[in-house]
Design a protein around this motif. Structure first.
Motif, mmCIF file in Angstrom:
data_model
loop_
_atom_site.group_PDB
_atom_site.id
_atom_site.type_symbol
_atom_site.label_atom_id
_atom_site.label_comp_id
_atom_site.label_asym_id
_atom_site.label_seq_id
_atom_site.Cartn_x
_atom_site.Cartn_y
_atom_site.Cartn_z
ATOM 1 N N LYS A 48 1.024 6.068 -7.338
ATOM 2 C CA LYS A 48 -0.188 6.690 -7.879
ATOM 3 C C LYS A 48 -0.087 8.210 -7.852
ATOM 4 O O LYS A 48 -0.515 8.882 -8.797
ATOM 5 N N LYS B 120 -2.149 10.990 -10.395
ATOM 6 C CA LYS B 120 -2.955 11.875 -9.553
ATOM 7 C C LYS B 120 -2.533 13.326 -9.674
ATOM 8 O O LYS B 120 -3.365 14.226 -9.615
ATOM 9 N N PHE C 37 -4.537 4.157 -13.961
ATOM 10 C CA PHE C 37 -5.590 4.036 -12.945
ATOM 11 C C PHE C 37 -6.106 2.604 -12.853
ATOM 12 O O PHE C 37 -6.276 2.058 -11.757
ATOM 13 N N TYR D 168 -14.405 0.098 -14.394
ATOM 14 C CA TYR D 168 -14.547 0.872 -13.152
ATOM 15 C C TYR D 168 -15.923 0.636 -12.530
ATOM 16 O O TYR D 168 -16.037 0.407 -11.317
ATOM 17 N N CYS E 190 -3.594 0.284 -11.103
ATOM 18 C CA CYS E 190 -3.412 0.516 -9.663
ATOM 19 C C CYS E 190 -4.682 0.301 -8.854
ATOM 20 O O CYS E 190 -4.594 -0.044 -7.663
ATOM 21 N N GLN E 191 -5.853 0.516 -9.456
ATOM 22 C CA GLN E 191 -7.086 0.543 -8.682
ATOM 23 C C GLN E 191 -8.074 -0.563 -9.017
ATOM 24 O O GLN E 191 -8.819 -0.990 -8.134
ATOM 25 N N LYS F 72 0.811 -1.213 0.000
ATOM 26 C CA LYS F 72 0.000 0.000 0.000
ATOM 27 C C LYS F 72 0.847 1.267 0.000
ATOM 28 O O LYS F 72 0.532 2.237 -0.693
ATOM 29 N N ASN G 190 0.642 3.848 -3.142
ATOM 30 C CA ASN G 190 0.146 5.219 -2.989
ATOM 31 C C ASN G 190 1.167 6.243 -3.476
ATOM 32 O O ASN G 190 0.804 7.254 -4.095
#
Length: 653
Positions: free
Chosen positions: A166, A171, A514, A435, A517-518, A159, A163
């Motif tokens: 990202k 971001k 995205f 998504y 990573c997500q 994590k 983060n």
């Protein structure tokens, strides 16, 4: 409470163990089967195990296994793969576990390859399941997956590192380049190479955009077609050659430029009669080549021809519909009739995308049916199947309009429709749909756990297992290949192509990052130095661009008017086009040879690496000859040079 496997190596003692991989077992797995699997995973490699660290989850009845590895094992894997690492002098050298103190650090190689390569040494039944029989030479994990004993097998996110990545990657809104080295450190070389190539290709398109302003300064409009055509040909060559230099530099610093060429084991999915390999002496499945060729001839080729026929039929229906729409528009007096002109292009683009998706599944099934022994052969055959079909399906109508109809206005319309509609469909399918699916999936999971205030680490691992599996990079590379074809083959008649692709790819980089990573599970990492067979595919389209650009120049209205002015007959115009085509091909070859694949400083570094490896090899031989005699020296030489033990008795048989 269960605990991790005991670490016996004193140098690998750790205060805490980081989970690298999770293995989810069937909810109905029998305890004896789980204990047997854990013992196989923990067993030292010299006894046929994976020699990794195992944590059986929250308790012995849990169906989640947490897997990790000691630093020594990771360093040994680094050496076996032939990866290079920086030494204390700052130079890259092939990593040696024996001389590990001479290197600055040791990258953690994921343990997936050790687990996937586990093979059964002795025939046995799976404990608790007498109906499941394991034979010598079979891949353990593959069979347990096939039987439903292993449900999932995936890496676990860190994590804190994720983060940080990202934040730097997508971001923050800035003009800074992508953190490719950080992407490689977290996701591995294949993912980093894809994003690096996507960014490199997008940046190279800016030259096309700048060139589109040149015609404004030209008095003769016929010159713009010639300038665009010549520039397209040179651009495709220079871009690909500079990319090879860029990727080789990256691979050098990543330590993957000179991977060892071991005897490659068969794919886990490869099946056949078990026989003893005459080289390694191991039991491995064998499938005759003539049976494989027969499957390709009688099943694969007819199936591909059927889908190619569907692609050609769709193209034929589109052309007839387009012709009818034009005649209807000429007679119509409605102001909304102009919208009907674009209806055939939009519908045909939707038809193409649906056909591409269906054919992709068919191509994977056919390639599995062909039963290829090596993973590299499997990927090559799959790529060739898809490239051939996509080329016909995506470019067939454009070639027909160019060479048969010779309608530049229709070509611009068709190309603009491809670029706009296809990009909207791809962004919808690749970003919005995954998504929304992931949000619905996670919401349902969180609703089940809404009464719990805190979640232990094992719940985070389970939530990552509920994510979608990463589909790989095949479709992403194919999308770039189609873009490369549009811009190198036909952009001379539609200069906005490069600008539209830049806008699409800027969004594509962020949406792909995205998703990685997500939305998707973390993919396994494999060493890689190049983009593989895709490089050949891009270069092939680059050579084909010479033909299309020369022909587009010859049929342009300005050039046709120029030919009539100087009273050139059609055959003379064709001859001029052929001469120009050959000259451009020669120019492409000269550029390809003039731009080395590796910079001069990198060639020097590679020679230094090879020299140091030879010196280290001689020292090993000298030491072996003085301590253990000539026989052990010969055995060491065979092991080091070949990467495996040569079984002389098997060879005699």
């Amino acid at each position: 409470m269960a605990s991790w496997t005991e670490i016996h190596c004193q140098c690998c003692k750790m205060a805490s163990i980081q989970t690298l991989v999770a293995m989810r077992l069937s909810d109905t797995i029998k305890p004896e089967a789980k204990k047997w699997l854990i013992s196989i995973l923990e067993t030292p490699s010299k006894h046929g195990g994976a020699q990794i660290l195992v944590h059986p989850g929250e308790d012995d009845e849990d169906n989640i296994l947490l897997l990790s590895a000691t630093e020594c094992l990771l360093m040994q894997t680094t050496e076996q793969l032939g990866l290079a690492k920086p030494d204390h002098q700052g130079s890259m050298a092939a990593f040696s576990y024996r001389n590990r103190n001479n290197f600055l650090n040791s990258a953690a190689i994921l343990i997936e390859t050790r687990i996937e390569s586990l093979q059964i040494l002795k025939g046995t039944c799976l404990p608790g399941y007498p109906e499941y029989r394991l034979y010598p030479g079979q891949h353990l994990v593959h069979n347990l997956r096939k039987w439903g004993i292993i449900v999932q097998f995936y890496p676990v996110h860190d994590k804190e590192q994720l983060n940080h990545l990202k934040k730097r990657w997508y971001k923050e809104i800035s003009l800074a380049p992508q953190p490719i080295d950080d992407v490689r450190a977290y996701f591995g070389e294949p993912v980093a190479l894809y994003f690096s190539f996507l960014g490199f290709f997008t940046f190279s398109l800016t030259a096309m955009v700048l060139l589109s302003y040149v015609p404004a300064f030209l008095q003769d409009s016929s010159d713009k077609y010639i300038i665009f055509a010549v520039f397209n040909v040179l651009w495709s060559t220079v871009t690909l050659e500079l990319w090879k230099r860029h990727s080789s530099t990256k691979a050098y610093y990543w330590g993957t430029l000179k991977l060892k060429r071991y005897f490659k084991p068969p794919r886990a999915e490869f099946w056949g009669t078990l026989i003893r390999n005459p080289i390694t002496g191991r039991l491995e499945p064998h499938y005759p080549h003539w049976k494989q060729n027969l499957r390709i001839l009688l099943v694969t080729l007819p199936s591909i021809c059927i889908f190619l026929g569907l692609a050609v039929d769709g193209m034929d229906m589109y052309l007839h519909w387009e012709k009818w729409t034009k005649s209807w528009y000429a007679k119509s007096t409605s102001k909304m009739a102009v919208l009907g002109l674009y209806l055939p292009s939009v519908c045909y683009t939707l038809y193409m995308e649906i056909l591409n998706a269906v054919y992709m599944r068919l191509a994977k099934a056919l390639t599995e049916y062909e039963n290829h022994r090596l993973e590299s052969t499997f990927q090559t055959h799959l790529t060739i199947k898809v490239i051939v079909f996509r080329f016909i399906n995506c470019f067939g109508v454009l070639f027909y309009i160019t060479f048969c109809l010779q309608d530049l206005q229709l070509l611009r319309k068709r190309l603009s429709s491809f670029l706009i509609v296809s990009q909207v469909i791809n962004q919808f399918n690749e970003s919005l749909v995954p998504y929304l699916k992931q949000r619905l999936k996670l919401d349902s999971v969180w609703l089940k756990k809404s009464k719990v205030d805190t979640y232990p680490f094992i719940d985070e691992v389970v939530s990552e297992g509920n994510m979608f599996s990463y589909p790989g990079l095949f479709d992403d590379y194919m999308e770039i290949l189609v873009q490369f074809g549009y811009v190198s083959l036909f952009s001379s008649v539609y200069p906005l192509t490069a600008a539209l692709l830049i806008l699409n790819n800027i969004t594509e980089i962020r949406t792909d990052a995205f998703k990685l990573c997500q939305i998707f599970q973390k993919p396994f990492s494999y060493p890689a130095a190049t983009i593989g067979i895709w490089q050949i595919a891009f270069e092939s389209i680059g050579f084909l661009s010479v033909i299309t650009n020369c022909f587009l120049v010859s049929i342009s209205p300005e050039i046709q008017a120029l030919c009539r002015k100087y009273e050139l007959r059609p055959e003379q115009t064709l001859l001029c086009m052929l001469v120009a085509e050959h000259l451009l091909i020669i120019l492409k070859l000269i550029l390809a040879f003039a731009i080395p694949d590796e910079p001069e400083w990198l060639q020097l570094k590679i020679m230094q690496m090879e020299y140091r490896s030879q010196q280290a090899f001689k020292k090993c031989l000298d030491k072996a000859s003085t301590t253990n005699g000539y026989s052990q020296m010969s055995a060491m030489e065979g092991n080091i040079q070949n990467g495996f033990t040569y079984d002389a008795s098997s060879q005699r048989r």
